[in-house]
Scaffold this active site. Structure first.
Site, PDB file in Angstrom:
ATOM      1  CG  HIS A 193     -30.087  57.672 -24.865  1.00 25.88           C
ATOM      2  ND1 HIS A 193     -29.706  56.750 -23.924  1.00 25.88           N
ATOM      3  CD2 HIS A 193     -31.433  57.519 -25.024  1.00 25.88           C
ATOM      4  CE1 HIS A 193     -30.775  56.074 -23.519  1.00 25.88           C
ATOM      5  NE2 HIS A 193     -31.831  56.518 -24.175  1.00 25.88           N
ATOM      6  CG  HIS A 240     -25.411  61.941 -21.244  1.00 27.25           C
ATOM      7  ND1 HIS A 240     -24.217  61.260 -21.105  1.00 27.25           N
ATOM      8  CD2 HIS A 240     -26.346  61.020 -21.565  1.00 27.25           C
ATOM      9  CE1 HIS A 240     -24.441  59.966 -21.338  1.00 27.25           C
ATOM     10  NE2 HIS A 240     -25.716  59.803 -21.611  1.00 27.25           N
TER      11      HIS A 240
END
Length: 426
Positions: A193, A240
């Site tokens: 991302h 993350h």
């Protein structure tokens, strides 16, 4: 001295990879877990060897506990405080596409940040790109769109294949609250991302500055704000660590530096070379197959094939458009281009093109899925009644993604513009 620098760098990386850092950021942003205290997992104190930390081990993507107890920075588990009028219970965004897991409820105490970072994470998802690239191609600048698709596809391929080689699991939960679980079955280093959320806005800036008239500072600010929003949203979502996001950001800048020197030549080759179609198919399929090194199924494998399939379809359409004389790039003498004036009729026409074109793409995608999956299941000798299980097989998932999304990419770049000409919407 060199040893000290390396040691400091390693310690910094360990610190940025710590899931407790993610948990602290989520707590600061008003995210609270609703976890039973007995499910607590005591985090390590960090005094031992950094390589023994659970968040740095190579593990299967689904090895983490699914939203266990909430753990504060001091390692003690706790229940969230009582709900007030500003709190709202929420479920993770979309269920996990591998396990079907829908995740566990959590509390949102800052709804503005929740909606802001939800928007930010959507800027890296499939539906955004299905809308963004076509709008750019049909209404703004076809050259910029087709070249940006090249950057996006190869950026995603590099990121996903790196994930599967490094094999770091998602931030441990607890202490992290999983605001999103859709990609929880993937490995996580680096953040793709963050990579696409950096490649698209900065690639857009790289391709448009000097070609279009706008201030340098404005272009840089838009690209930076876009990228930061996507990157920070991945930490907020609990998907993350800070290290993985920073790594994704820096990797994407390196890839953009490569394409800055080669993108013109790649685009010219795709359009003009007689063997371009063969090279496009072999490169997109071949490199994709090399990248699939996992010993178990993961959503990253399908996403890689999807991006490469889209890139291959768009590149083949670029070649066909050039051969048919349908490429209508403005001449160099007309550069830099001025932003079009906001006229109601032109804006309505652009929106109509966008609505009709996206409808065609979505119908194409739906039709191709309905045809491809049962066909591939029959070829592989698999039952087609459980689509999710069938798509976890390499013989179905990879060709399905390549076939469906190469047709989608070709439709966007060639078929829809031809349709616009036929119905006088060009």
């Amino acid at each position: 001295m060199a040893t000290g620098v390396v040691k400091t760098f390693a310690e910094t990386c360990h610190s940025l990879q710590d899931p407790r850092l993610v948990a602290r950021f989520q707590h600061l942003c008003g995210v609270r877990g609703t976890f039973p205290e007995k499910a607590s997992v005591e985090p390590q104190d960090g005094d031992g060897d950094g390589d023994d930390r659970p968040e740095l081990r190579r593990r299967s993507p689904g090895d983490d506990a699914s939203n266990g107890a909430a753990v504060h920075a001091n390692g003690k588990a706790s229940e969230p405080g009582p709900e007030d009028e500003s709190s709202a219970r929420a479920k993770p965004l979309r269920r996990n596409s591998l396990t079907g897991d829908v995740g566990q409820e959590f509390l949102i105490r800052n709804k503005f940040l929740f909606y802001l970072f939800t928007f930010g994470t959507e800027l890296g998802n499939e539906m955004f790109f299905i809308a963004f690239f076509p709008f750019l191609f049909w209404n703004v600048d076809a050259l910029v769109s087709r070249r940006l698709i090249v950057v996006w596809a190869w950026n995603l391929m590099v990121g996903q294949s790196t994930k599967d080689m490094v094999r770091w699991s998602r931030p441990a939960s607890p202490p992290v609250v999983k605001v999103e679980v859709f990609y929880n079955s993937e490995y996580s280093m680096p953040s793709t991302h963050a990579m696409t959320g950096t490649a698209v806005p900065f690639g857009l800036f790289m391709l448009t500055y000097g070609r279009w008239q706008y201030p340098l500072v404005l272009g840089l600010c838009v690209a930076l704000c876009w990228s930061v929003l996507v990157c920070v949203s991945r930490v907020y979502m609990g998907m993350h660590s800070v290290l993985e996001v920073i790594t994704g950001f820096l990797c994407s800048l390196l890839i953009l530096a490569f394409f800055q020197q080669t993108l013109d030549k790649i685009d010219d080759f795709y359009m003009t070379h007689a063997y371009a179609p063969l090279v496009i198919v072999v490169s997109h399929v071949g490199l994709g197959l090399v990248a699939f090194s996992l010993d178990s199924w993961s959503t990253s494998r399908g996403d890689t094939a999807q991006a490469l399939g889209t890139g291959a379809g768009a590149a083949l359409a670029t070649h066909v458009n050039f051969r048919l004389g349908l490429t209508a790039d403005p001449p160099a003498s007309s550069l830099p281009l001025a932003a079009p004036s906001l006229v109601a009729g032109a804006a309505a026409r652009s929106l109509l093109r966008f609505a009709v074109g996206v409808a065609v793409i979505l119908l194409t995608r739906t039709a191709m899925k309905a045809l491809a999956i049962p066909f591939l299941c029959r070829l592989a000798g698999l039952p087609a009644d459980d689509v999710r299980r069938a798509r976890q097989r390499v013989a179905v998932e990879l060709p399905y993604r390549y076939i469906v999304y190469s047709v989608v990419g070709f439709t966007c770049v060639c078929v829809v513009p031809l349709f616009f000409k036929l119905v006088n919407l060009a």
